[in-house]
Design an enzyme around this catalytic site. Structure first.
Site, mmCIF file in Angstrom:
data_model
loop_
_atom_site.group_PDB
_atom_site.id
_atom_site.type_symbol
_atom_site.label_atom_id
_atom_site.label_comp_id
_atom_site.label_asym_id
_atom_site.label_seq_id
_atom_site.Cartn_x
_atom_site.Cartn_y
_atom_site.Cartn_z
ATOM 1 N N THR A 75 0.841 -1.205 0.000
ATOM 2 C CA THR A 75 0.000 0.000 0.000
ATOM 3 C C THR A 75 0.873 1.250 0.000
ATOM 4 O O THR A 75 0.657 2.183 -0.784
ATOM 5 C CB THR A 75 -0.927 0.011 1.241
ATOM 6 O OG1 THR A 75 -1.747 -1.151 1.189
ATOM 7 C CG2 THR A 75 -1.786 1.254 1.296
ATOM 8 N N ASN A 154 -5.844 -10.090 -6.525
ATOM 9 C CA ASN A 154 -5.937 -10.740 -5.217
ATOM 10 C C ASN A 154 -7.263 -11.459 -4.977
ATOM 11 O O ASN A 154 -7.340 -12.358 -4.158
ATOM 12 C CB ASN A 154 -5.685 -9.724 -4.100
ATOM 13 C CG ASN A 154 -6.400 -8.411 -4.315
ATOM 14 O OD1 ASN A 154 -6.197 -7.723 -5.313
ATOM 15 N ND2 ASN A 154 -7.256 -8.073 -3.384
ATOM 16 N N GLN A 182 0.672 -10.151 -5.482
ATOM 17 C CA GLN A 182 0.223 -11.553 -5.498
ATOM 18 C C GLN A 182 1.110 -12.425 -6.390
ATOM 19 O O GLN A 182 1.043 -13.647 -6.320
ATOM 20 C CB GLN A 182 -1.230 -11.646 -5.986
ATOM 21 C CG GLN A 182 -2.251 -11.006 -5.062
ATOM 22 C CD GLN A 182 -2.554 -11.825 -3.813
ATOM 23 O OE1 GLN A 182 -2.320 -13.037 -3.757
ATOM 24 N NE2 GLN A 182 -3.074 -11.176 -2.782
ATOM 25 N N ALA A 203 5.711 -8.462 2.110
ATOM 26 C CA ALA A 203 6.233 -9.744 2.608
ATOM 27 C C ALA A 203 5.140 -10.709 3.095
ATOM 28 O O ALA A 203 5.288 -11.925 2.983
ATOM 29 C CB ALA A 203 7.222 -9.489 3.745
ATOM 30 N N HIS A 204 4.049 -10.149 3.611
ATOM 31 C CA HIS A 204 3.106 -11.038 4.311
ATOM 32 C C HIS A 204 2.239 -11.893 3.392
ATOM 33 O O HIS A 204 1.449 -12.718 3.862
ATOM 34 C CB HIS A 204 2.241 -10.241 5.307
ATOM 35 C CG HIS A 204 1.178 -9.396 4.691
ATOM 36 N ND1 HIS A 204 -0.110 -9.846 4.548
ATOM 37 C CD2 HIS A 204 1.192 -8.139 4.206
ATOM 38 C CE1 HIS A 204 -0.842 -8.878 4.002
ATOM 39 N NE2 HIS A 204 -0.067 -7.833 3.780
ATOM 40 N N THR A 243 13.261 4.996 11.096
ATOM 41 C CA THR A 243 14.112 3.886 11.532
ATOM 42 C C THR A 243 13.672 2.589 10.866
ATOM 43 O O THR A 243 12.479 2.269 10.852
ATOM 44 C CB THR A 243 14.029 3.744 13.069
ATOM 45 O OG1 THR A 243 14.344 5.018 13.632
ATOM 46 C CG2 THR A 243 14.981 2.690 13.585
ATOM 47 N N CYS A 329 -10.172 -6.415 2.491
ATOM 48 C CA CYS A 329 -10.334 -4.976 2.740
ATOM 49 C C CYS A 329 -11.798 -4.568 2.614
ATOM 50 O O CYS A 329 -12.234 -3.615 3.235
ATOM 51 C CB CYS A 329 -9.513 -4.170 1.748
ATOM 52 S SG CYS A 329 -7.906 -4.882 1.448
HETATM 53 C C1 LIG Z 1 -2.306 -7.318 -0.145
HETATM 54 C C2 LIG Z 1 -2.215 -6.528 -1.381
HETATM 55 C C3 LIG Z 1 -1.820 -5.183 -1.362
HETATM 56 C C4 LIG Z 1 -1.557 -4.430 -0.089
HETATM 57 O O1 LIG Z 1 -0.492 -4.956 0.647
HETATM 58 P P1 LIG Z 1 -0.236 -4.415 2.130
HETATM 59 O O2 LIG Z 1 0.968 -5.118 2.608
HETATM 60 O O3 LIG Z 1 -1.444 -4.751 2.908
HETATM 61 O O4 LIG Z 1 -0.034 -2.942 2.033
HETATM 62 C C5 LIG Z 1 -1.705 -4.528 -2.571
HETATM 63 N N1 LIG Z 1 -1.957 -5.142 -3.725
HETATM 64 C C6 LIG Z 1 -2.333 -6.428 -3.792
HETATM 65 C C7 LIG Z 1 -2.588 -7.074 -5.111
HETATM 66 C C8 LIG Z 1 -2.481 -7.164 -2.618
HETATM 67 O O5 LIG Z 1 -2.870 -8.437 -2.690
#
Ligand SMILES: *Cc1c(COP(=O)(O)O)cnc(C)c1O
Length: 399
Positions: A75, A154, A182, A203-204, A243, A329
């Protein structure tokens, strides 16, 4: 074998931190807690860990490590690109092209620019949920400065033809931003070959921690310069001052290292799980149809419409499974997903659609259990609402 519930099947929303990633991160919370900007041994230790992660990520993308900037997530990366490129610019001189299946980070930041007077063209996707590159070329104007496109969606997992779009961008000297959140770690692609100027990801979604992402900037392109939108220290080329989150950066690097080694294995594993799950469902239930296309699709994503059933009701019925009725979201609202609407689905179809995201840690036994549970729950809900279902079917036929 006993299945441990709830089963997590929402890997397009976030993924668990791989235990190997967590292990790599832990020392940076205590033993090696230094500030990467400090000029002493604690600082040097932190800085070297950050630079090691940067090298892993740049090697993975086959780009120079100088082009990698750490951010708090996709984001923030996306906002930094859209807002940084347009900061000191006459809105009338800067035309932007995007699609109608972008993540809200892109959709909303470009919507903000539109309210400031920037000319934004939104290309509608076709029924398969992919952007037709020809529609992008037709939309190019003399003042088109930026094309911002999602690599893989996504919600519906569809993959765009980024290479072809990148080719136009190069030919016409237009900046190209790709939201690859993705796609990274799921499908192979080449950043330089695709003429990408800005690449955002987080990363997540690839078994790393939350709150850490990256922005790749093609510093070889003199036009790919971002004005500052955040002010503070000089970290990350002053693009993202503050930081550095060293443990998260270390985890991000480790997560990418694992992806680079195990991507093929992960791909095959998730495709096997996904296809088995879907086969179980369609061979036992009528009135199920895929949203998007199975042709150009992420290996780990399934999104389908179940006729005569409301997705939110199905989720309540299936508390032992974690899946989604639209993007994370947008959940909490009962509005049909704008992505599914973009495919041409009716409100009923969109509200009757579910997303399952398969991951590295799911097992075949979980898939058998989960598909069985979906079949039971759909049959139960359909029996309960039989009268309504007839009515609903007639409704669809009239359209
Ligand atoms: C999850 C996602 C984001 C946002 O990632 P964040 O780490 O939550 O900011 C943006 N674009 C796509 C396609 C996503 O799947």
């Amino acid at each position: 074998m006993r299945i441990k519930t709830p089963i997590y099947l929402d890997n397009n929303s976030t993924t668990q931190v791989d235990p190997r990633v967590l292990e790599a991160m832990l020392p940076y919370f205590n033993d090696r807690f230094g500030n990467a900007s400090s000029n002493h041994s604690f600082g040097w230790m932190a800085k070297s860990a950050v630079e090691n992660a940067r090298d892993i990520i740049s090697d993975f993308l086959k780009v120079s490590s100088k082009n990698i900037y750490f951010t708090s997530g996709a984001t923030e990366s996306i906002n930094l690109v859209h807002l940084g490129l347009t900061e000191n610019v006459n809105p009338k001189s800067f035309h932007i092209i995007t699609s109608n299946i972008e993540h809200s980070a892109t959709a909303e930041s470009l919507n903000h620019l539109a309210t400031k007077g920037f000319d934004v063209t939104i290309i509608n996707v076709d029924k398969t949920g992919t952007v037709d590159p020809d529609r992008i070329t037709s939309a190019i104007k003399t003042n088109t400065k930026l094309i911002s496109i999602i690599f893989a969606n996504n919600e519906i997992g569809t993959i765009n033809d980024v290479k072809t779009i990148g080719q136009f961008c190069k030919e016409q000297d237009i900046l190209f931003h790709v939201d690859a959140t993705q796609a990274v770690g799921k499908i192979k692609f080449d950043v330089s070959e695709m003429n990408i100027d800005f690449l955002s990801f987080t990363a997540h979604k690839l078994y790393g921690p939350k709150g850490i992402g990256t922005l790749y900037i093609n510093n070889n392109n003199p036009k790919a310069k971002l004005a500052r939108r955040l002010f503070g220290g000089s970290q990350e080329g002053s693009i993202k001052p503050g930081t550095l989150n060293v443990p998260a950066i270390v985890g991000f690097g480790k997560a990418i290292e694992i992806c680079s080694e195990e991507m093929t294995k992960d791909y095959e594993h998730t495709v096997t799980l996904r296809d088995k799950f879907y086969k179980n469902i369609v061979s036992n239930l009528d009135g199920v149809s895929i949203n998007g296309t199975m042709k150009d699709r992420l290996p780990n994503n399934l999104n389908f419409f179940v006729e005569g059933v409301r997705a939110d009701k199905l989720m309540l019925e299936l508390r032992d499974l974690a899946f989604s009725n639209s993007s994370a979201c947008a959940s909490g609202s009962t509005k049909p997903s704008r992505i599914l609407k973009a495919l041409g689905l009716t409100d009923e179809q969109a509200l009757g659609s579910v997303r399952f995201g398969f991951g590295r840690f799911n097992t075949i036994a979980e898939i058998d259990y989960a598909s069985q549970r979906v079949i039971e729950a759909v049959n139960k809900l359909r029996t309960l609402s039989k009268d309504k279902l007839q009515f609903h079917k007639q409704n669809i036929e009239q359209i």
